[in-house]
Scaffold this active site. Structure first.
Site, PDB file in Angstrom:
ATOM      1  N   HIS A  94      -9.620 -48.535  32.128  1.00 19.43           N
ATOM      2  CA  HIS A  94      -9.443 -47.861  33.605  1.00 19.43           C
ATOM      3  C   HIS A  94      -8.831 -46.260  32.708  1.00 19.43           C
ATOM      4  CE1 HIS A  94      -9.489 -50.987  36.227  1.00 19.43           C
ATOM      5  NE2 HIS A  94      -8.921 -51.934  34.844  1.00 19.43           N
ATOM      6  N   GLY A  95      -9.172 -46.875  31.818  1.00 12.33           N
ATOM      7  CA  GLY A  95      -8.323 -44.812  31.137  1.00 12.33           C
ATOM      8  C   GLY A  95      -9.468 -44.072  31.230  1.00 12.33           C
ATOM      9  N   CYS A  96      -8.910 -42.278  31.626  1.00 11.03           N
ATOM     10  CA  CYS A  96      -9.737 -41.920  32.077  1.00 11.03           C
ATOM     11  C   CYS A  96     -10.679 -41.241  30.734  1.00 11.03           C
ATOM     12  CB  CYS A  96      -9.503 -40.475  32.416  1.00 11.03           C
ATOM     13  SG  CYS A  96      -8.827 -41.276  34.729  1.00 11.03           S
ATOM     14  N   VAL A  97     -10.239 -40.996  29.930  1.00 11.05           N
ATOM     15  CA  VAL A  97     -11.216 -40.095  28.887  1.00 11.05           C
ATOM     16  C   VAL A  97     -11.171 -41.425  27.736  1.00 11.05           C
ATOM     17  CG1 VAL A  97     -11.079 -38.627  26.896  1.00 11.05           C
ATOM     18  CG2 VAL A  97     -10.828 -37.959  29.658  1.00 11.05           C
TER      19      VAL A  97
END
Lengths: 180, 104
Positions: free
Chosen positions: B101-104
């Site tokens: 789910h993390g963006c980076v």
């Protein structure tokens, strides 16, 4: 069969799009050199690459600082004219009269860098490293280079070239375009 | 929540086919999942999968490609070679974990 207890079904295989010809491309124009405005384009680029989308970034005007080796480690965040800048206390705004005071942008820059670091988000040069490693393409703007009197020797080595706006538009024919 | 059959075993998956109960995963299942998306697991793939499993066990979330690089020690470029085009999702799928789910 209706009326029977449902048993296991055949496996469901996620569709990773490997079998479909995916010609989706994204072109991102990065025109801002403030620390806060450097990130949106880079984060979208990184996400697009992770989804297998061909991604091109065009660094122009103040966005050029993101790829200038002597400047890319020192992007700053200023709260001047940014009414969405809140202090780390609930919804308290930083008064605009205070924003231009000496030292404020140094403090807000440090604060923002710390917040990013705490979230595990790399600084701009390192995020660009990751984008290139994931197959992203970096391009510099010819006019900006001329305006700032810079050439390839001043820029990241993995920048693929300094090109005109027309060249970039041609290279990214059919791409979805994002201007930051 | 669908229950599907993989190698004569019933496993719980979500609507896309990702395992919804990571504890049902084992190495045999990983081989089957990888095969379904056209990947033959090498020792390097296993290093990635073991890192994903351990990190998920530690932190309760699937690591992103960046974390697999910085903490797991497998560079992003190599992740793209091992799990082509969509490494984040494919690594999670084969490791029997939810999508990151993390963006980076």
């Amino acid at each position: 069969m209706p009326g029977t207890v449902p048993g296991p079904r055949p496996a469901i295989v996620p569709d990773f799009g490997d079998d479909t010809a995916d010609d989706r491309r994204i072109a991102i124009i990065c025109s801002k050199g403030n620390l806060d405005m450097a990130y949106p384009g880079l984060i979208i680029a990184n996400a697009a690459l992770g989804e297998g989308v061909e991604t091109h970034l065009f660094f122009t005007f103040w966005g050029f600082d993101m790829v200038v080796r002597s400047r890319m480690h020192d992007l700053r965040f200023s709260p001047v004219a940014n009414t969405a800048m809140h202090l780390p206390l609930r919804d308290l705004r930083l008064p605009q009269a205070v924003a231009p005071a000496p030292g404020v942008s140094a403090v807000t820059t440090r604060m923002m860098r710390r917040q990013l670091r705490d979230l595990g988000i790399p600084d701009v040069p390192e995020l660009l490293d990751q984008i290139v490693a994931a197959g992203g393409h970096l391009w510099g703007c010819r006019m900006s280079a001329d305006m700032f009197a810079l050439d390839e020797s001043d820029l990241r080595e993995d920048l693929e070239g300094i090109i005109s706006a027309a060249d970039f538009v041609e290279k990214t024919a059919g791409a979805q375009l994002l201007f930051v | 929540m669908p229950v599907v059959q993989i190698r004569e075993r019933a496993v719980h998956v979500d609507d896309e086919g990702f395992l919804s109960r990571p504890e049902e995963w084992d190495e045999d299942l990983a081989r089957a999942l990888a095969e379904q998306i056209g990947i033959t697991l090498t020792e390097r793939h296993w290093e990635v999968l073991r890192f994903l499993r351990a990190d998920y066990a530690d932190r309760g979330q699937t690591p992103t490609t960046r974390r697999v690089d910085v903490v797991g020690g497998v560079p992003v470029k190599e992740q793209f070679a091992l799990f082509p085009r969509k490494p984040g999702r494919k690594m999670a799928y084969v490791a029997g974990l939810p999508k990151p789910h993390g963006c980076v």
